[in-house]
Design a protein around this motif. Sequence first.
Motif, PDB file in Angstrom:
ATOM      1  N   ASP A   8      67.957   3.370  76.187  1.00 53.16           N
ATOM      2  CA  ASP A   8      68.462   3.656  77.525  1.00 53.16           C
ATOM      3  C   ASP A   8      69.917   3.212  77.662  1.00 53.16           C
ATOM      4  N   VAL A   9      70.211   1.986  77.248  1.00 49.96           N
ATOM      5  CA  VAL A   9      71.578   1.469  77.330  1.00 49.96           C
ATOM      6  C   VAL A   9      72.507   2.297  76.449  1.00 49.96           C
ATOM      7  N   SER A  10      72.043   2.653  75.271  1.00 46.80           N
ATOM      8  CA  SER A  10      72.856   3.444  74.350  1.00 46.80           C
ATOM      9  C   SER A  10      73.185   4.815  74.932  1.00 46.80           C
ATOM     10  N   LEU A  49      75.852   2.478  67.797  1.00 46.73           N
ATOM     11  CA  LEU A  49      76.477   3.798  67.939  1.00 46.73           C
ATOM     12  C   LEU A  49      77.621   3.969  66.936  1.00 46.73           C
ATOM     13  N   ARG A  50      78.334   2.900  66.670  1.00 48.89           N
ATOM     14  CA  ARG A  50      79.398   2.942  65.653  1.00 48.89           C
ATOM     15  C   ARG A  50      78.791   3.145  64.271  1.00 48.89           C
ATOM     16  N   GLU A  51      77.739   2.413  63.986  1.00 52.27           N
ATOM     17  CA  GLU A  51      77.041   2.545  62.700  1.00 52.27           C
ATOM     18  C   GLU A  51      76.553   3.984  62.488  1.00 52.27           C
ATOM     19  N   LEU A  52      76.126   4.632  63.570  1.00 55.11           N
ATOM     20  CA  LEU A  52      75.642   6.015  63.495  1.00 55.11           C
ATOM     21  C   LEU A  52      76.777   7.037  63.445  1.00 55.11           C
ATOM     22  N   GLY A  53      78.019   6.564  63.593  1.00 56.75           N
ATOM     23  CA  GLY A  53      79.169   7.464  63.541  1.00 56.75           C
ATOM     24  C   GLY A  53      79.438   8.211  64.826  1.00 56.75           C
ATOM     25  N   LEU A  67      84.327   8.189  71.924  1.00 58.41           N
ATOM     26  CA  LEU A  67      83.424   9.053  71.172  1.00 58.41           C
ATOM     27  C   LEU A  67      84.148   9.724  70.014  1.00 58.41           C
ATOM     28  N   THR A  68      83.422   9.909  68.928  1.00 54.96           N
ATOM     29  CA  THR A  68      83.920  10.711  67.811  1.00 54.96           C
ATOM     30  C   THR A  68      83.521  12.169  68.077  1.00 54.96           C
ATOM     31  N   ALA A  69      83.964  13.055  67.213  1.00 52.00           N
ATOM     32  CA  ALA A  69      83.552  14.457  67.333  1.00 52.00           C
ATOM     33  C   ALA A  69      82.029  14.557  67.217  1.00 52.00           C
ATOM     34  N   SER A  70      81.437  13.779  66.318  1.00 50.09           N
ATOM     35  CA  SER A  70      79.967  13.772  66.179  1.00 50.09           C
ATOM     36  C   SER A  70      79.299  13.276  67.455  1.00 50.09           C
ATOM     37  N   GLY A  71      79.910  12.280  68.081  1.00 51.48           N
ATOM     38  CA  GLY A  71      79.373  11.750  69.332  1.00 51.48           C
ATOM     39  C   GLY A  71      79.396  12.775  70.445  1.00 51.48           C
ATOM     40  N   ARG A  72      80.418  13.613  70.449  1.00 51.51           N
ATOM     41  CA  ARG A  72      80.513  14.662  71.476  1.00 51.51           C
ATOM     42  C   ARG A  72      79.476  15.750  71.274  1.00 51.51           C
ATOM     43  N   ARG A  73      79.000  15.915  70.032  1.00 51.04           N
ATOM     44  CA  ARG A  73      77.994  16.942  69.726  1.00 51.04           C
ATOM     45  C   ARG A  73      76.568  16.395  69.730  1.00 51.04           C
ATOM     46  N   ALA A  74      76.409  15.084  69.778  1.00 52.81           N
ATOM     47  CA  ALA A  74      75.076  14.472  69.671  1.00 52.81           C
ATOM     48  C   ALA A  74      74.178  14.898  70.824  1.00 52.81           C
TER      49      ALA A  74
END
Length: 156
Positions: A8-10, A49-53, A67-74
Motif C-alpha cells: 500500500d505504501v509503495s 522500488l529502487r531495487e526493482l528499478g 520515477l524511471t521510465a520503467s516506473g512510469r510503465r509499471a
Amino acid sequence: MKINAFADVSLRAVMVLAAAPEGALLTTQAVADAVGTPYNHVSKALAKLRELGLIAVERGRNGGSQLTASGRRATVGQLLRQLDSRQDPAECQSANGDCPLITECALRHAMGRAREAFYRELDPVVISSLPHARQMAPVFRSIGLRPDFPVPTPGR
C-alpha cells in the motif's frame, strides 16, 4: 483481496512520484508527508522500488527520488506481484503448525488462483495514470511543491 501495508505504501509513493513535476526530485520526507506515512516505512518502500528499478535516487543535499521510465510503465498488478511476500494465501503453513488438512487441499489451490486473478485484473492499470490534478494539488501544496498541472478552480 487485501494487500499488505508495505505494498500500500509503495503504491502510494509511486503515485506521488508519478504526479511530481517533470524532473522534480522528492525527498523521502516529502513523500512520507505526502502519503501520510512514517518516514521509516516510506524509506523502506523507496529502497525496494529502487531495487526493482522503478525509481532513481540521487543522493546529497539536493537529492531525492523520481520515477524511471520503467516506473512510469509499471502496472498495479506487476508491482503487487513483486511486493507480495506471502507464499501461502490461505496461511496453511504457519509458525504455530501446519493445517492438518494441507495434504492435497483444494482450498489452498483455489486461493492461489484467486490471488492471481486479482493481480490479472490490475495488470492493465498503469500506476502513473492514476493520480490526477484535483487529488494531487492539495497534497503537493502541503509539502511545499507547486504542481506543473493546472489546478481546477472550484465551481468550473
